[in-house]
Design an enzyme around this catalytic site. Structure first.
Site, mmCIF file in Angstrom:
data_model
loop_
_atom_site.group_PDB
_atom_site.id
_atom_site.type_symbol
_atom_site.label_atom_id
_atom_site.label_comp_id
_atom_site.label_asym_id
_atom_site.label_seq_id
_atom_site.Cartn_x
_atom_site.Cartn_y
_atom_site.Cartn_z
ATOM 1 N N LEU A 85 7.521 -0.138 -9.448
ATOM 2 C CA LEU A 85 8.409 -0.998 -8.623
ATOM 3 C C LEU A 85 8.143 -2.506 -8.905
ATOM 4 O O LEU A 85 7.007 -2.990 -9.011
ATOM 5 C CB LEU A 85 8.376 -0.685 -7.325
ATOM 6 C CG LEU A 85 9.439 -1.200 -6.373
ATOM 7 C CD1 LEU A 85 10.019 -0.788 -5.212
ATOM 8 C CD2 LEU A 85 8.833 -2.842 -5.816
ATOM 9 N N ASP B 1 10.535 -9.044 -5.833
ATOM 10 C CA ASP B 1 10.911 -10.621 -5.982
ATOM 11 C C ASP B 1 10.205 -11.282 -7.314
ATOM 12 O O ASP B 1 9.038 -11.058 -7.756
ATOM 13 C CB ASP B 1 10.090 -11.434 -4.900
ATOM 14 C CG ASP B 1 10.735 -10.660 -3.476
ATOM 15 O OD1 ASP B 1 11.264 -9.763 -3.466
ATOM 16 O OD2 ASP B 1 10.175 -11.239 -2.526
ATOM 17 N N GLN C 108 6.701 -9.573 -8.276
ATOM 18 C CA GLN C 108 6.031 -8.538 -7.468
ATOM 19 C C GLN C 108 6.237 -7.019 -7.896
ATOM 20 O O GLN C 108 7.186 -6.819 -8.611
ATOM 21 C CB GLN C 108 6.769 -8.512 -6.114
ATOM 22 C CG GLN C 108 6.707 -9.652 -5.323
ATOM 23 C CD GLN C 108 5.447 -9.651 -4.313
ATOM 24 O OE1 GLN C 108 5.307 -9.138 -3.421
ATOM 25 N NE2 GLN C 108 4.521 -10.396 -5.061
ATOM 26 N N TYR D 217 1.723 -11.035 -1.922
ATOM 27 C CA TYR D 217 2.913 -11.362 -1.773
ATOM 28 C C TYR D 217 3.682 -12.518 -2.511
ATOM 29 O O TYR D 217 2.643 -13.428 -3.015
ATOM 30 C CB TYR D 217 3.296 -11.136 -0.240
ATOM 31 C CG TYR D 217 3.379 -9.873 0.408
ATOM 32 C CD1 TYR D 217 2.859 -8.768 -0.159
ATOM 33 C CD2 TYR D 217 3.862 -9.629 1.708
ATOM 34 C CE1 TYR D 217 2.928 -7.496 0.324
ATOM 35 C CE2 TYR D 217 4.054 -8.328 2.048
ATOM 36 C CZ TYR D 217 3.444 -7.344 1.615
ATOM 37 O OH TYR D 217 3.612 -6.072 2.040
#
Length: 483
Positions: free
Chosen positions: A40, A43, A59, A102
């Site tokens: 996946l 951002d 990300q 993050y």
């Protein structure tokens, strides 16, 4: 680099190799958009041009197509067209980031490419801690972690405190962070530093319940505060907005405020919120200024918790992509998005129709078809009451002149039913359309409105059809896109 970091990076690299054949054989794999090699992508992070090279971090969960302990993947480019996949920049290897590196941003600090990001930590009960962290590089590729620079939450806020965007202004460093109050209101918080290392909390500059706003979401993610011409722009992704008319129909939104920033107060005096994109998939955009002085934005072509588990690419081990780079311009109180000129290098095989005429339903033009293409339409004559373009039997763009409404429809990848997004449009003057194998980015009237979406046609469906309620004509150009 710690042993744990080496171990995690090796595991991610092994996963890429293990799944490479399966991922790359997917007919929905895009051709000129940035994707993760497996798993996946969400951002865009650390978006910067540093020493002549564009750096796009992102990300990344390499081990699953769901959200988990995120890494930072890394692309570089000299021209915004040809991209090189670099070594993994960050892995969640240390105590202050063990549940994910993050989102964050990048600056040049003391001659080093410096990443500011949020370290996410959860205990066994799911209780969260958030740390704003730093990593630096002298070559732009290999990063040394410096640990947290903000380790304490400001009073009155929850641990949903993340996504630092850093910039320098008037000789000092500033950081804006997305946050949530304890009474569940989304805010954008401002910090200041003289050296980029020691940070002082200044307070919220804008947010839900901060005048002039009333209730406006329970969390604000990925804030980006910058100057554009003589105004300040705050881009933010609020969570918790309810649909209003044609607005806010995605699970979460991404949009902007334009106004004036009082750094001393601190206070952002702004106008109304406007969505950046009218389509189905657009979230967490980030901007930078390049050496040409352009303010360039790239977003995530996805939305969290919006039927992500039903994307058809999951069976082949990957999901999502990033948008094309778009130059931001300001027209009064509106942002205009224009695909960067550099993308013209992707073009080949131009087809030009000086007077393309549509008199009925389902008209096609020779050479105007394909799955990776750009279409430019302008100079309408006798724009009809109803004008439609169908893309590969899977999506449609429709302008209703009498209602003054632009509609983008697609067949849902979740249940195959028709779903739509709309915006008010006084008149249709031009269209610029970018189609990739499984994406569409539609720029209306020079980027005054934009629709971004994933769509999943059959690999042999390549027709582009035009329909109208009355005879109309326009100039049309089409290019095949690809490296």
């Amino acid at each position: 680099m710690t042993d744990n970091e080496k171990k995690l990076i090796q595991q991610a690299e092994d996963k890429v190799k293990e799944c490479e054949s399966k991922v790359e054989s997917d007919p929905h794999r895009l051709t000129y958009h940035l994707m993760a090699p497996v798993g996946l992508i969400n951002d865009p992070n650390g978006w910067i041009q540093w020493r002549g090279t564009y750096h796009m971090f992102y990300q990344w969960n390499p081990f699953d197509t769901g959200h988990g302990a995120k890494f930072w993947g890394h692309y570089t480019s000299k021209d915004l067209v040809n991209w090189k996949h670099e070594k993994i920049a960050l892995s969640p290897s240390e105590w202050y980031e063990k549940n994910g590196c993050y989102s964050g941003s990048a600056v040049d600090l003391d001659g080093k490419l410096t990443l500011f990001y949020t370290g996410n930590v959860k205990d066994e009960e799911g209780n969260r801690e958030s740390y704003q962290c730093v990593a630096q590089s002298v070559d732009g590729i290999h990063f040394e972690k410096k640990g947290p620079v903000i380790a304490e939450l400001p009073e009155g806020y929850t641990a949903h405190f993340r996504d630092p965007k850093v910039w320098k202004e008037q000789g000092e460093w500033y950081m804006v962070i997305g946050a949530q109050t304890k009474d569940l209101k989304g805010h954008a918080l401002l910090y200041r530093s003289e050296d980029g290392k020691s940070w002082s909390f200044l307070g919220p500059v804008a947010g839900s319940g901060v005048p002039p706003l009333h209730d406006f979401g329970y969390m604000w993610e990925c804030p980006d505060l910058f100057s554009l011409e003589d105004k300040k722009v705050l881009i933010v992704s609020p969570q918790g907005l309810q649909p209003e008319g044609m607005h806010y129909h995605n699970t979460y939104q991404a949009g902007y405020f334009i106004g004036e920033l009082d750094l001393a107060a601190p206070k952002f005096h702004h106008g109304a919120f406007d969505e950046l994109d009218r389509g189905f998939e657009f979230y967490a955009p980030q901007t930078t200024v390049d050496e040409k002085g352009r303010r360039i934005m790239i977003g995530w072509m996805g939305v969290p918790e919006q039927q992500e588990d039903l994307h058809p690419t999951i069976e082949n081990g990957w999901i999502h992509c990033l948008t094309l780079p778009r130059e931001l311009k300001r027209k009064g109180c509106r942002l205009i998005q224009v695909p960067v000129d550099d993308l013209e290098a992707l073009r080949s095989g131009e087809v030009s129709v000086e007077k393309a005429t549509v008199e009925h339903q389902g008209v096609t033009f020779e050479g105007v078809s394909g799955d990776t293409l750009e279409i430019e339409i302008r100079d309408f004559t006798n724009l009809p009451a109803y004008f439609e373009i169908e893309f590969r039997r899977e999506a449609r763009l429709i302008y209703d002149r009498e209602a003054r409404v632009m509609t983008f429809e697609r067949k849902s990848f979740a249940n195959r039913l028709t779903e739509r997004r709309q915006c008010h449009l006084e008149e249709l003057r031009s269209l610029r359309i970018f189609l990739d194998t499984s994406s569409a980015e539609l720029f209306v009237n020079g980027g005054e409105e934009v629709f971004t979406a994933r769509y999943f046609p059959g690999p042999h469906e390549k027709n582009i059809q035009f329909s109208s309620s009355e005879p109309t004509s326009f100039s049309l150009k089409k290019w095949t896109l690809g490296l």
